[in-house]
Design a protein around this motif. Structure first.
Motif, PDB file in Angstrom:
ATOM      1  N   UNK A 182       1.007  -1.253  -0.024  1.00  0.00           N
ATOM      2  CA  UNK A 182       0.033  -0.008   0.100  1.00  0.00           C
ATOM      3  C   UNK A 182       0.944   1.312  -0.074  1.00  0.00           C
ATOM      4  N   UNK A 183       2.002   0.867   0.068  1.00  0.00           N
ATOM      5  CA  UNK A 183       2.977   2.218  -0.455  1.00  0.00           C
ATOM      6  C   UNK A 183       3.836   2.175  -1.375  1.00  0.00           C
ATOM      7  N   UNK A 184       4.457   3.260  -1.770  1.00  0.00           N
ATOM      8  CA  UNK A 184       5.779   3.331  -2.480  1.00  0.00           C
ATOM      9  C   UNK A 184       6.806   3.118  -1.884  1.00  0.00           C
ATOM     10  N   UNK A 185       7.651   1.909  -1.976  1.00  0.00           N
ATOM     11  CA  UNK A 185       8.927   1.768  -1.281  1.00  0.00           C
ATOM     12  C   UNK A 185      10.049   1.954  -2.020  1.00  0.00           C
ATOM     13  N   UNK A 186      10.973   2.572  -1.461  1.00  0.00           N
ATOM     14  CA  UNK A 186      12.242   2.860  -2.115  1.00  0.00           C
ATOM     15  C   UNK A 186      13.415   2.233  -1.271  1.00  0.00           C
ATOM     16  N   UNK A 187      14.355   1.495  -2.057  1.00  0.00           N
ATOM     17  CA  UNK A 187      15.375   0.540  -1.501  1.00  0.00           C
ATOM     18  C   UNK A 187      16.696   1.357  -2.230  1.00  0.00           C
ATOM     19  N   UNK A 188      17.792   1.206  -1.821  1.00  0.00           N
ATOM     20  CA  UNK A 188      19.153   1.773  -2.363  1.00  0.00           C
ATOM     21  C   UNK A 188      20.196   1.174  -1.785  1.00  0.00           C
ATOM     22  N   UNK A 189      21.323   1.249  -2.640  1.00  0.00           N
ATOM     23  CA  UNK A 189      22.637   0.642  -2.371  1.00  0.00           C
ATOM     24  C   UNK A 189      23.479   1.721  -1.741  1.00  0.00           C
ATOM     25  N   UNK A 190      24.006   1.834  -0.532  1.00  0.00           N
ATOM     26  CA  UNK A 190      24.728   2.953  -0.059  1.00  0.00           C
ATOM     27  C   UNK A 190      25.983   3.120  -0.851  1.00  0.00           C
ATOM     28  N   UNK A 191      26.471   4.408  -0.919  1.00  0.00           N
ATOM     29  CA  UNK A 191      27.615   4.471  -1.792  1.00  0.00           C
ATOM     30  C   UNK A 191      28.771   3.523  -1.126  1.00  0.00           C
ATOM     31  N   UNK A 192      29.590   2.787  -1.783  1.00  0.00           N
ATOM     32  CA  UNK A 192      30.517   2.039  -1.714  1.00  0.00           C
ATOM     33  C   UNK A 192      30.081   0.589  -1.425  1.00  0.00           C
ATOM     34  N   UNK A 193      28.853   0.183  -1.596  1.00  0.00           N
ATOM     35  CA  UNK A 193      28.228  -1.092  -1.376  1.00  0.00           C
ATOM     36  C   UNK A 193      27.358  -1.428  -2.684  1.00  0.00           C
TER      37      UNK A 193
END
Length: 290
Positions: A52-63
């Protein structure tokens, strides 16, 4: 929830990779899930419970996919926070809700302190803030020794000593830093040194993350509602104790989440958690009283 769509974002010294899962009809506030050095893939199971939500995931810098222009060297929580600030701007601006775990919780606390108003609710799960513990001196000495072991002997010995550190329950013994590293083979780790020193945990984030001092005045002044979480199975471990210490600094009571430090991890993880039960508690933490 739609399949994740991958995007890139230019940042000073790095290109950040992030994924967006669009919500269905009448979505709730966007939810940013943040780890460090855990990458986007670690949140796949948890994201499935927030259709029910827009979900954002990411790779942090250097990973993961977010490679740095120049590998090696430390990255501070403040740098990670500025990356999150850029990411939120690329998404159209805040406020968003944020779930940050481990180093991601530390970086999210830095984000709220530096950029107040961009986060509506932050759930900071087990921030490993060794510097605010009563046994900070032996804890920080142990972490420096882990870094030195990594720099001298490579990934396997350094990670073996880090794993031994995470298994301490209660205060860190004064003599821990003087103890030899366990045999990496005991943990299924390589003993040979491949010569690389760019591991995102041991080489980049270990000391800056655990040495982060929360700006309590800025966090209290921010409009963000902050909920600190700890694991049901991690009592006595450093990250659990760090969470309790941060909650105490903020004048709140920590919320207990199911399972362990990575309790949201899915069945494909080497150390799976209970993402379904974890999601129930996270939803309550995001919407209920702090």
């Amino acid at each position: 929830m739609s399949e994740p769509k991958s995007h890139t974002l230019d940042a000073p010294g790095a290109v950040l990779h992030y994924d967006v899962r669009e919500a269905g009809a009448e979505p709730g506030p966007a939810l940013l899930m943040v780890g460090s050095p855990l990458t986007a893939s670690g949140f796949a199971s948890l994201a499935e419970h927030f259709g029910d939500r827009t979900v954002i995931t990411y790779d942090p810098r250097g990973a993961g996919r977010s490679e740095r222009a120049e590998a090696g060297g430390e990255v501070t929580p403040e740098q990670h926070a500025d990356d999150l600030h850029r990411l939120i701007a690329a998404l159209g601006g805040g406020p968003v809700d944020v779930f940050g775990s481990s180093g991601g919780a530390v970086n999210a606390l830095a984000l709220v302190a530096r950029h107040p108003g961009e986060v509506r609710t932050l759930v900071a799960h087990e921030p490993p803030t060794a510097v605010v513990l009563p046994d900070r001196e032996p804890a920080l000495a142990a972490l420096v020794d882990i870094r030195r072991t990594y720099e001298r002997d490579g990934f396997g010995p350094g990670m073996a000593k880090f794993i031994a550190f995470t298994r301490i329950h209660g205060e860190v013994p004064a003599e821990f830093a003087e103890q030899p590293a366990p045999d990496p083979a005991e943990f299924g780790l390589p003993s040979d040194d491949d010569g690389t020193r760019d591991d995102p945990l041991l080489g980049q984030n270990l000391l800056t993350c655990t040495g982060f001092v929360p700006d309590v005045a800025a966090l209290r002044a921010a409009p963000t509602r902050i909920v600190v979480g700890v694991g049901a199975e991690t009592e006595g471990e450093m990250a659990h104790r760090g969470g309790l210490a941060v909650a105490d600094l903020l004048g709140t009571t920590a919320v207990t989440f199911p399972s362990h430090h990575g309790g949201f991890l899915g069945p494909d993880s080497p150390v799976p958690g209970d993402p379904e039960a974890f999601a129930v508690t996270l939803r309550r933490a995001l919407t209920g009283p702090g």
